[in-house]
Scaffold this active site. Sequence first.
Site, PDB file in Angstrom:
ATOM      1  N   ASP A 392     -10.806  42.659  -0.305  1.00 33.11           N
ATOM      2  CA  ASP A 392     -12.029  43.132  -0.931  1.00 33.11           C
ATOM      3  C   ASP A 392     -12.367  42.184  -2.082  1.00 33.11           C
ATOM      4  OD1 ASP A 392     -14.153  44.862  -1.632  1.00 33.11           O
ATOM      5  OD2 ASP A 392     -12.896  45.781  -3.159  1.00 33.11           O
ATOM      6  N   GLU A 496     -27.527  41.892 -15.750  1.00 33.89           N
ATOM      7  CA  GLU A 496     -28.587  42.219 -16.693  1.00 33.89           C
ATOM      8  C   GLU A 496     -28.009  42.816 -17.965  1.00 33.89           C
ATOM      9  OE1 GLU A 496     -31.771  44.555 -15.017  1.00 33.89           O
ATOM     10  OE2 GLU A 496     -32.905  42.694 -14.909  1.00 33.89           O
ATOM     11  N   ASP A 676     -20.565  43.954  -1.179  1.00 36.02           N
ATOM     12  CA  ASP A 676     -21.509  43.365  -2.122  1.00 36.02           C
ATOM     13  C   ASP A 676     -22.492  42.450  -1.402  1.00 36.02           C
ATOM     14  OD1 ASP A 676     -22.643  42.939  -4.575  1.00 36.02           O
ATOM     15  OD2 ASP A 676     -20.732  42.575  -5.572  1.00 36.02           O
ATOM     16  N   LYS A 788     -15.063  46.811   8.047  1.00 35.69           N
ATOM     17  CA  LYS A 788     -13.865  46.126   7.556  1.00 35.69           C
ATOM     18  C   LYS A 788     -12.692  46.380   8.494  1.00 35.69           C
ATOM     19  CE  LYS A 788     -14.984  46.248   2.590  1.00 35.69           C
ATOM     20  NZ  LYS A 788     -14.503  46.598   1.238  1.00 35.69           N
TER      21      LYS A 788
END
Length: 1198
Positions: A392, A496, A676, A788
């Site tokens: 991961d 951010e 992601d 996965k």
Amino acid sequence: MAFWRRNKPVEKERHVKANAQIFNAKFCYADNRIKTSKYSIFTFLPINLFEQLQRVANAYFIVLLILQVIPAISSLSWFTTIVPLVFVLLITAVKDATDDYFRHTSDQQVNNRLSQVLITGSLQNEKWMNIQVGDIIRLENNQFVAADILLLCSSEPNGLCYIETAELDGETNLKVRQALVITSDLGEISKLMDFDGEVICEPPNNKLDTFTGTLYWRDNKYPLDNGKMLLRGCVLRNTEWCFGMVIFAGPQTKLMQNCGRTTFKRTSIDKLMNTLVLWIFAFLICMGVILAIGNTIWESQIGINFQVFLQGNESHSSPVFSGFLTFWSYIIILNTVVPISLYVSVEVLRLGHSYFINWDQRMFCRQADTAAQARTTTLNEELGQVEFIFSDKTGTLTQNIMVFRKCSINAKTYGDVYDEFDQKVEITEKTASVDFSFNPLCDRGFKFHDGSLVEAVKLEEPVVQDFFRLLALCHTVMPEEKSEGHLVYQAQSPDEGALVTAARNFGFVLCTRTPETITLCEMGQVVTYQLLAILDFNNVRKRMSVIVRNPKGQIKLYSKGADTVIFERLDSSCHDLMYTTSEHLSEFAGEGLRTLALAYKDLDESYFEVWTKKLLFVSTEIENRDDNLAVLYEEIEQDLKLLGATAIEDKLQEGVPETITCLNLADIKIWVLTGDKLETAMNIGYSCNMLRDDMNEVFVLSGHTLLEVQQQLRSAKEHILGLSRVSSTGDADTDDSVFEETIIAEYALVINGHSLAHALEPQLEHILLDLACLCKTVICCRVTPMQKAQVVELVKRHKRAVTLAIGDGANDVSMIKTAHIGVGISGQEGMQAVLASDYSFAQFRYLQRLLLVHGRWSYFRMCNFLCYFFYKNFAFTLVHFWYGFFCGFSAQTVYDQWFITLFNIIYTSLPVLAMGLFDQDVNEQNSLCYPSLYRLGQQNLLFNKRQFFLCALKGMSTSFLLFFVPCGAFAVMVREDGSHFSDRQAFAVTIATSLVFVVTVQIGLDTHYWTAVNQLFIWGSLIVYFAILFAMQSNGMFGLFPSSFSFVGTARNCLREKSVWLVILLTTVVCVVPGLAVSFLNADLFPTLTDKVRNLQQSRKKQGPEGQNLRRVRRTSSRRSAYAFSHQQGYGELITSGKNMRRSSVSSAHSPETTQHNSTWIENMLKRTNEVSCISDEGTGDSEGNNTSQTPKQQVTV
């Protein structure tokens, strides 16, 4: 299917009615109880016995036990088999029960969590396991979602709530969910009790990103999608409370549907042992047949002459029947080739190797106070054979922390530290941090080391101020005042949050925002900007812009994004600045930092009015609205003025690049499987040195259809193979050139989730696997937990290789369970991965030591142990075979029964255990310095069928010499008084003593690493042998047990003869010297890498241990602006619509007085700070800026 199981119909669609348990009960939906354990009290015994009997040896011993209870064929007592067999089964059962007990404990902890459920008009605390489908539950901030629920209402405006989905997809940025408008005002208990809506939706499935359903209420129907659902495993963030209706519960939730089943894992050595036991059994049958035939011939030709004075059972008078009984008798006698003590010893070794992992202080993380833990004891040697690692990303390779490290402003870089000689200094934890005490609103956890940037801000340099003003304005971060002076930033992404926090510390603090204004505190002055437009981010634009009007009435456009995108839109006057900034960006990217370019533009009032009218018109269009908006954004984002660039560090876990480099040198392939985004995953790949600019090609697969994916796979594969053919010269064989290319050239494969779904189809999975194996690096992004597991299963199914999966979240549980070895990291995403794993520790870098030290040693020790064990037992057992030709094939044993019983249990058990526990071919430093040593395990060179055959052959030859050397000697040898050695027991003692000496000398020669334990066990075993031998053949034992110890004085009389000791010495030398000579010649003439490293180790022994020679490799990459690439579709539309604002703020957003009221607390704080500074100039500046800087995952807090 078993007859006692009901055939449950397949659910095609789900009907759920709120507050209607009777209606929902008729569908027999699963409750919210989860179960990850394998056994219950009633199923443990049968299931565990069934699993243990899958080990062929256990079944083999049970058959032998049955044979031994038949008196006609048994020459050994039945207790010699049943006692060790029961011991082995019991030890294994206790170990399995202990492992499962921890799973039960974990399940109970989860099932007994409390949640507020609406029952009979009030909220009551109820255990998770008692929650039913259709219940309405209340969640509070920072609470885990108990089941898959339909969001009904929340404390936020318009039914909004924020959730973190790290347990599901590994992403730590907040996501927004919004209830239906029709249910968003059901915030009161009475209204919720009256809610009787019915949901008809899809059946349970494992698709995390989709949901299809319809709500029927008050004669209307409302469509439902994934944006209305809160899934089990999510955490409610920055939302005071919300109510939801349970749709899926327990094992039918999407999280549990992705978890997979707990399977029984066995090592490759276990599987090989099953095959070898079958071979040995076949070999025993062959020997039994030979000896049975011999007995039949002997009885028919010679034995018939003895029937006159040897009276026996008439039924046994037939030579054929006598041979039949002899066959089974020899099967029992020769069964010690595979003794039960072998499996007892294997379990002891595995337990010891597990404790070595648990006790390893170098795998103890002091920050987390967490030690490495071997949660299973059956897979240790498999750690030395791993070829594929599936990892991961979020929380495993990275820390989930974004840190503002450097920036470039107006062609000058900031962030580096220089000494008095103007030499760059490496920044460490001890490096002094900048003092931000001048800013009372600073984040005290922020750390920056270059004081020149603070000085530039204090000097009010216009470009520097515009730089941080842009960072404070151009974003979608939502500020929230928890208390006076206590700001919380709800950031869409950690990137951010890090940028806005940086602006905050350098004096440009984001204070409040409304749909039409943004209020900053600029160097102590409260300034409100009118927000005119947000030009939102998307994957095509790769940038974001805001248009604001400052208090002076000037209209400014601020933009940030990928440098390649921003540079194309710069004004021609910025050419020189762009060139310098580009060099800075390359420098930042070379250090693995995520870069971003910043620019601005002054807008003319009249031009902006015209553009705004176009924007309003395009925004109301139905067809091609997004395309037309993109054109309009493109129009205004031209002729920008460059301000500079930022560099953010997506902090990797400590030692990740070095660990990956070392594992690659060990020929271990590492695949990253992450939920992601593609760009973020690629950036981490570059930071970890898995991706590099000097790679021949990086293939990115992003097809949306089966045909597109098929074409991309084939094109990539043909590209690699085509280059291979071109690279081959002359008549060189194509396969050889391909093989050479796969080693010399380096390719990488990056594939996203929707493309992977097509690539895993049966018709494409072989092409995918072939292409992936040709690549050095494989990164799969946007993958679901089930995908996965499917990738891991694909490699397991088609590659004869050991796989290891490592992760830290619930989204990794499925692949952890699927892989041969599962490793859990006890990180920030809960303990689900750890509880499902076989091994666990705190940081990824410990994987290097787990594999290259503990794994390699465990494999080396286990292989040496097995080779030696089979050798000594073949040598011990086959003496009976040779003796059969001299005893009329009568199934008589050479040794007495006590020697047979104690040989493997006492006489030779401890030395081989010491070797299996403590032996080392090279020390741990060299194991890490020379990762190539690990390849022996991957290629399975130390113990395989060939090695077993050689050990068996060596054991057979030793048994031959053990029997015939004393046999020949006894034929001509006489005692000191001139009499012959006429008793068989003296012959047996001589052979037994010779055997003990031979196997003891042999294990001494096979031991590479001597410890005090080895010395004690080897010499102690010899002493114990002679002590027991003389004790059992003593007068005292005969007096106590005359029937069991009848050979009185045999050992005493035999071993005091010098000729007997000469025979023992001769036998030992003849048996050991040939093998010793072969080993010496091989090491001298054909040394292996292990031999070379061992010689080097011995030559440097006096110099002390060497450190690892791997250095941290910084990548040099042209890839930049990974932050902009990693960003997802922004919240711009949500912010400008005001849906996420509090009603009080929205209603008064147009009033200047309201803005002034919102900023009152800031002015009060600044006023108090100024008063304090007037009293004492030294009161505010101390060491606050020296605190550790960590930007939390979702929010930035003061």
